[in-house]
Structures are given as structure tokens and as C-alpha cells.
Design a protein around this motif. Structure first.
Motif, PDB file in Angstrom:
ATOM      1  N   LEU A  30       0.838  -1.198   0.000  1.00 38.32           N
ATOM      2  CA  LEU A  30       0.000   0.000   0.000  1.00 38.32           C
ATOM      3  C   LEU A  30       0.877   1.254   0.000  1.00 38.32           C
ATOM      4  O   LEU A  30       1.801   1.366   0.806  1.00 38.32           O
ATOM      5  CB  LEU A  30      -0.909   0.020   1.237  1.00 38.32           C
ATOM      6  CG  LEU A  30      -1.980   1.114   1.249  1.00 38.32           C
ATOM      7  CD1 LEU A  30      -3.074   0.806   0.246  1.00 38.32           C
ATOM      8  CD2 LEU A  30      -2.577   1.277   2.651  1.00 38.32           C
ATOM      9  N   VAL A  58      -4.982   6.055  -1.752  1.00 38.61           N
ATOM     10  CA  VAL A  58      -4.000   5.014  -1.442  1.00 38.61           C
ATOM     11  C   VAL A  58      -4.081   3.958  -2.535  1.00 38.61           C
ATOM     12  O   VAL A  58      -5.162   3.615  -3.009  1.00 38.61           O
ATOM     13  CB  VAL A  58      -4.231   4.385  -0.054  1.00 38.61           C
ATOM     14  CG1 VAL A  58      -3.968   5.404   1.041  1.00 38.61           C
ATOM     15  CG2 VAL A  58      -5.630   3.803   0.074  1.00 38.61           C
ATOM     16  N   ASN A  60      -2.754   0.143  -4.165  1.00 36.36           N
ATOM     17  CA  ASN A  60      -2.164  -1.183  -3.988  1.00 36.36           C
ATOM     18  C   ASN A  60      -1.191  -1.413  -5.141  1.00 36.36           C
ATOM     19  O   ASN A  60      -1.591  -1.685  -6.264  1.00 36.36           O
ATOM     20  CB  ASN A  60      -3.262  -2.253  -3.990  1.00 36.36           C
ATOM     21  CG  ASN A  60      -2.698  -3.660  -3.842  1.00 36.36           C
ATOM     22  OD1 ASN A  60      -1.480  -3.848  -3.757  1.00 36.36           O
ATOM     23  ND2 ASN A  60      -3.579  -4.646  -3.814  1.00 36.36           N
ATOM     24  N   LEU A  68      -8.369  -3.304   3.612  1.00 39.57           N
ATOM     25  CA  LEU A  68      -8.160  -2.261   4.607  1.00 39.57           C
ATOM     26  C   LEU A  68      -8.805  -2.666   5.929  1.00 39.57           C
ATOM     27  O   LEU A  68      -9.890  -3.264   5.948  1.00 39.57           O
ATOM     28  CB  LEU A  68      -8.747  -0.937   4.125  1.00 39.57           C
ATOM     29  CG  LEU A  68      -8.145  -0.381   2.824  1.00 39.57           C
ATOM     30  CD1 LEU A  68      -8.899   0.888   2.403  1.00 39.57           C
ATOM     31  CD2 LEU A  68      -6.660  -0.095   2.981  1.00 39.57           C
ATOM     32  N   ARG A 119      -6.448   2.117  -6.928  1.00 43.75           N
ATOM     33  CA  ARG A 119      -6.402   2.960  -5.740  1.00 43.75           C
ATOM     34  C   ARG A 119      -7.810   3.355  -5.341  1.00 43.75           C
ATOM     35  O   ARG A 119      -8.734   3.345  -6.158  1.00 43.75           O
ATOM     36  CB  ARG A 119      -5.529   4.194  -5.964  1.00 43.75           C
ATOM     37  CG  ARG A 119      -5.967   5.103  -7.081  1.00 43.75           C
ATOM     38  CD  ARG A 119      -4.952   6.224  -7.266  1.00 43.75           C
ATOM     39  NE  ARG A 119      -5.402   7.208  -8.236  1.00 43.75           N
ATOM     40  CZ  ARG A 119      -4.740   8.319  -8.517  1.00 43.75           C
ATOM     41  NH1 ARG A 119      -3.595   8.580  -7.925  1.00 43.75           N
ATOM     42  NH2 ARG A 119      -5.219   9.170  -9.406  1.00 43.75           N
ATOM     43  N   TYR A 143      -3.748  -2.692   7.269  1.00 41.00           N
ATOM     44  CA  TYR A 143      -4.399  -3.507   6.241  1.00 41.00           C
ATOM     45  C   TYR A 143      -3.826  -4.914   6.259  1.00 41.00           C
ATOM     46  O   TYR A 143      -2.780  -5.176   6.862  1.00 41.00           O
ATOM     47  CB  TYR A 143      -4.231  -2.869   4.855  1.00 41.00           C
ATOM     48  CG  TYR A 143      -2.809  -2.745   4.372  1.00 41.00           C
ATOM     49  CD1 TYR A 143      -1.988  -1.706   4.801  1.00 41.00           C
ATOM     50  CD2 TYR A 143      -2.278  -3.664   3.458  1.00 41.00           C
ATOM     51  CE1 TYR A 143      -0.682  -1.582   4.355  1.00 41.00           C
ATOM     52  CE2 TYR A 143      -0.982  -3.542   2.995  1.00 41.00           C
ATOM     53  CZ  TYR A 143      -0.188  -2.510   3.449  1.00 41.00           C
ATOM     54  OH  TYR A 143       1.101  -2.396   3.004  1.00 41.00           O
ATOM     55  N   GLN A 145      -2.861  -8.387   3.897  1.00 43.00           N
ATOM     56  CA  GLN A 145      -2.503  -8.811   2.545  1.00 43.00           C
ATOM     57  C   GLN A 145      -1.727 -10.127   2.631  1.00 43.00           C
ATOM     58  O   GLN A 145      -0.736 -10.213   3.359  1.00 43.00           O
ATOM     59  CB  GLN A 145      -1.632  -7.746   1.860  1.00 43.00           C
ATOM     60  CG  GLN A 145      -1.336  -8.032   0.391  1.00 43.00           C
ATOM     61  CD  GLN A 145      -0.627  -6.857  -0.258  1.00 43.00           C
ATOM     62  OE1 GLN A 145       0.162  -6.147   0.362  1.00 43.00           O
ATOM     63  NE2 GLN A 145      -0.906  -6.635  -1.535  1.00 43.00           N
ATOM     64  N   HIS A 152       0.703   1.408   6.998  1.00 39.24           N
ATOM     65  CA  HIS A 152       1.341   2.413   6.138  1.00 39.24           C
ATOM     66  C   HIS A 152       1.046   3.795   6.706  1.00 39.24           C
ATOM     67  O   HIS A 152      -0.106   4.095   7.046  1.00 39.24           O
ATOM     68  CB  HIS A 152       0.803   2.317   4.700  1.00 39.24           C
ATOM     69  CG  HIS A 152       1.240   3.461   3.848  1.00 39.24           C
ATOM     70  ND1 HIS A 152       2.489   3.512   3.274  1.00 39.24           N
ATOM     71  CD2 HIS A 152       0.616   4.628   3.512  1.00 39.24           C
ATOM     72  CE1 HIS A 152       2.607   4.656   2.604  1.00 39.24           C
ATOM     73  NE2 HIS A 152       1.489   5.350   2.733  1.00 39.24           N
TER      74      HIS A 152
END
Lengths: 173, 328
Positions: A30, A58, A60, A68, A119, A143, A145, A152
Motif C-alpha cells: 500500500l 491510497v 495497492n 483495509l 487505488r 491492512y 494482505q 502504512h
């Protein structure tokens, strides 16, 4: 032309210089924006709210989707509170807007999926909870992933002022 | 870390400017200027005091980062270097000896001196301090001029093209990053009123070097921020006028709305690169400002209108290279 490997640093004084590739372990994909973005937001009364974005986008940058989780202010003073947040999959034109409500096309930030190489816009609902000037210096987005949890940070600073002074500066003034 | 590098970092707020001399197997010799910053894990410059106290063991303090990205590596690209000696059989023979010597017999951490090679030397043959573009600012109506400004400093924060002339005219060969302090305690701030659109300038010292020894050429390189001349006088340079780009956000997909009394600011390393940032001794160099918080555009709107507009030239305003004003 094949350029070979002799590298001579011939600046003010001759010196060798070794290019170092820094490690970047443990980071997700991110990304937000470079530098800082600051808002100074006058509000008439304690308890008033304002929607803040920029738009704050934001992205990816990875090849896996991410989800998120939450966003929290960084270095927040008392007197300023994040009351809500949502995402827009199609960015609107919101810099900052008096009042806060989630529009029909707004999706809860918690659980919002950001597909690879796309985004979303994050909108923050900010409330002033006591008289005076109160700020935060940035926001941290958590977030998930690929089974991992990441965060972030962006230097999105917000200052709220109630009642409105002659000038309500940003936190970076 | 070599003491000469530590000293250069201390003078330039954590940045060091270097010339890479690349010699091909065919003897072709090229120069490319690069800038590197020694930063900690959060991307902030490591202080000179910390570097000094660490001595030679600076690795735990941070890593090198470049303007090309945080990776810090450089790709030698024909579009970014200047050739100062053309390939030839004699040059290839010399290059082969130098490459062998450099590989086998480095002389230490502070330098490599090939025994059969040559030593490049340089002398400053001219220098001048001139206005140089450090950014731009755009406004429309409804500006609170007491709190709307473009700020630069209190250390510089600009990348400036380096020029090389080996006899066939000037070519750009990379850039330097200037980040020295001004000696002033406050940032240089230009207050801005309604309907403004100019490039902003400040004084930098530019030097012309003559190199000789291995290859002969001239180099134009910016040395430091001097604030002499100090700032922009609107209208003094017609070419600096860029207000014709404003009052058109209604036709821009990247507009954003703000409301009376609100303030918005941004500092970024993504502001635009100006192709003509300065012109000296026939070299026209480009500039780009803002790799830290030392360059800031700041808006505050009054209550004359019910809504105000900013827009980006190529993205929304948090990410755009240029920020324009006014709906139109």
C-alpha cells in the motif's frame, strides 16, 4: 557501447563510493503520497465535524489484493477525534468539506478490498471535542494482505480550530 | 565511511554529489553526476553528529538513497551521461590497463589510483550566483494573502542539472542535489495574493569547472544555495509567467473543493521538473525542488466565495506535479 566497471568519483575530492541497496523487508504494497499534506479547518462549535480527504488516495502497488482494516491518527492531541471513515472506489473532488456523513457511494473502510494496481480514496470524519486548536501529524492505515498485517503511514496532518480564529493553520505551518 | 564523504554530507544536509566516470572497453569515456542521501530507516537524513560519532562504522545508522528511488541503485543510461572521449584503439588499450589495475590493486578506502592510468584534475574557471527556479505557485480569487505563500528553506532542497561540454556543446549529464542551509533561521517565504501564477526563484552559486588529465572537458555544476539574488520579483521575467494555466479547473478531472476559512498545504518530492531552471555560460539547466518538507505551497481562503478550487495537472492535488487554481 559496452561501458565497463571502472567507476571513479571525481567530485570536489576524489573518493570511491559504494552504492548500497537498502533492505525493505516486511512491507506490504500500500502506498499513499509523497511528502506532507496539511489541512487547517475552522469549526464554529465544539462537536462540529468536517470531512477531510484531499482527495487522499491510497494505491495497492502489489499483485495481490489487500483489505483495509482501520486508520488511526498519529501524534494526535486531545481535542481532535477521528469519528469515522469511508472509502470511495471512484475518487470524488473532496478537499475538505464542512460536516461529515457517509454518501451512498461510500463504503466502510474496514473490510474494503483494494485490487492490485488500483487505488481508492479515503475520507476521514473529524470532530473537534473542545475549544481551541488541536491537531494530528499524520495517519496510519492498517491492512491485511496475503495473510499478513501491515501498516502504512502518510503525513496527512489535520488541525481543527473552534471557535474559528482569524487563521486556522495546518499542522505543518 | 570515508572522512571526505562524511564532510560532504555535513555541508549538504545529508546529501553528497558525485561524478561517475565510466570507461568502456573500447575507451569511450562518459561522465554522469548523481546525488545520494544517507538516510535512516524512516527516510530522514542521518545527522552529521551521528555520522561523526560512529566513525567508520556507519552502516547501522542508515543506508544510501537516491533521487531515482529508494532503491539507491543507478543505471547508466546513454540519455543521462555525457561522452567526454570517443572510442579509439589507443583509448581502448589504456582503458584495459586501467580496468585491470583498478580491479587488482585498489589503494584503499579513499580512492583507487591505477598505476598505469591517469588522474583527473579540475579547476574552477568561473562562478556566478544567479536566480534559479525553485518552484511555482498559482492562485485564483478569494486568497487570504496574509496566510498564502510559497516557502523554500531554511535549507535548500533542489536538484539541478549538470552540464558537460567536451567540445561539441553542452549536454546534460545527471544532476546534483543542493541542500545546504542558508544561515537564516526561518524559511524563505513569498506571500501570494489573488490571481498569481509565476515560477519562483532564488539565488544559487553555479560554477564552471575545467577538467584535464584523463579527459578534457568543461562542467557546469551548482555548488550551493546563496539567496543572492533573493527571490522573485513578479513580472521581472516574462518567461516566468504561468498564470495562463489557472482559472480552468472546471475542465480538469483532478479538481478539489475547499471552503471559506480553510487552509491546505503540501510539500512533496513530486513537484514538477522545470526544463529551464537556470541559464549560465550557454548551458540551460533544469531544476526540480522538494525532496523534503523544505518546499511548501500553502493556501488559505477568505470568505469572499462559497467554494474554492485547486486542480492538478496530471493527478489529484496530493499527487500532481503541478497545482493550479480557480474554477474558471
Amino acid at each position: 557501447v559496452l561501458l565497463a566497471a571502472l567507476v571513479v568519483a571525481a567530485a570536489a575530492a576524489a573518493t570511491t563510493f559504494f552504492l548500497v541497496r537498502p533492505g525493505n523487508p516486511g512491507h506490504g504494497s500500500l502506498v499513499g503520497f509523497e511528502g506532507t499534506m496539511g489541512f487547517g479547518l475552522p469549526l464554529k462549535h465544539v462537536g462540529d465535524r468536517v470531512s477531510v480527504s484531499g482527495p487522499y488516495l491510497v494505491k495497492n502497488n502489489g499483485s495481490q489484493p489487500l483489505v483495509l482494516d482501520r486508520v488511526v491518527p498519529v501524534d494526535a492531541q486531545s481535542g481532535i477525534v477521528l469519528r469515522g471513515d469511508y472509502v470511495l472506489y471512484r475518487p470524488d473532488h473532496l478537499g475538505s468539506w464542512p460536516g461529515y456523513r457517509v454518501p451512498q457511494n461510500g463504503h466502510p473502510l474496514h473490510g474494503a478490498t483494494v485490487a492490485p494496481h488500483t487505488r481508492v480514496e479515503i475520507v476521514l470524519g473529524v470532530e473537534v471535542t473542545k475549544r481551541g486548536r488541536h491537531s494530528w501529524q499524520g495517519v496510519r492505515v492498517f491492512y491485511r494482505q496475503g495473510g499478513q498485517t501491515y501498516s502504512h503511514d502518510d503525513h496527512l496532518g489535520v488541525e481543527v480550530c473552534a471557535p474559528p480564529p482569524k487563521n486556522c493553520p495546518t499542522p505543518f505551518d | 565511511m570515508a572522512s571526505v564523504v562524511a564532510a560532504a554530507l555535513a555541508k549538504n544536509n545529508g546529501w553528497v554529489n558525485l561524478d561517475l566516470m565510466e570507461i568502456g572497453a573500447n575507451g569511450e569515456t562518459a561522465i554522469q553526476s548523481i546525488a545520494r542521501q544517507f538516510t535512516d530507516g524512516s527516510g530522514q537524513a542521518v545527522s552529521a553528529a551521528a555520522i561523526q560519532s560512529a566513525g567508520a562504522n556507519t552502516s547501522p545508522l542508515g543506508h544510501w538513497a537516491g533521487e531515482e528511488g529508494q532503491q539507491g541503485s543507478t543505471t547508466v543510461n546513454p540519455s543521462e551521461y555525457a561522452v567526454v572521449r570517443q572510442p579509439s584503439a589507443a583509448a581502448a588499450k589504456l582503458a584495459a590497463a586501467r580496468i585491470r589495475d583498478a580491479t587488482v590493486s585498489p589503494t584503499g578506502a579513499d580512492g583507487v589510483t591505477p598505476s598505469s592510468g591517469c588522474i583527473e584534475e579540475a579547476t574552477v574557471v568561473a562562478q556566478t550566483s544567479i536566480d534559479t527556479v525553485v518552484g511555482e505557485m498559482h492562485t485564483a480569487n478569494g486568497i487570504d494573502s496574509a496566510h498564502t505563500y510559497f516557502a523554500y528553506g531554511n535549507t535548500a532542497d533542489s536538484s539541478l542539472d549538470v552540464g558537460i561540454d567536451s567540445g561539441s556543446g553542452w549536454n546534460v549529464s545527471g544532476s546534483v542535489h543542493i541542500s545546504n542551509g542558508s544561515g537564516h533561521t526561518n524559511a524563505e517565504t513569498w506571500p501570494i495574493g489573488d490571481q498569481f501564477g509565476y515560477k519562483m526563484r532564488s539565488g544559487f552559486l553555479h560554477q564552471k569547472w575545467q577538467y584535464y588529465g584523463c579527459a578534457t572537458y568543461y562542467e557546469v555544476k551548482t555548488s550551493k544555495w546563496t539567496l543572492n539574488p533573493d527571490g522573485l520579483v513578479p513580472g521581472s521575467e516574462p518567461a516566468d509567467y504561468v498564470h495562463n494555466l489557472d482559472n480552468n479547473c472546471k475542465n480538469n478531472p483532478y479538481y478539489a473543493r475547499f471552503y471559506p476559512g480553510q487552509s491546505w498545504s503540501r510539500s512533496s518530492n513530486a513537484f514538477t521538473h522545470f526544463t529551464l531552471g537556470f541559464s549560465v555560460w550557454g548551458f540551460e539547466g533544469g531544476t526540480q525542488s522538494g525532496a523534503s518538507t523544505y518546499v511548501q505551497i500553502h493556501y488559505k481562503w477568505n470568505s469572499a466565495s462559497s467554494v474554492y478550487y485547486l486542480c492538478g495537472n496530471d493527478d489529484y492535488i496530493a499527487n500532481a506535479h503541478r497545482v493550479y487554481a480557480g474554477y474558471g
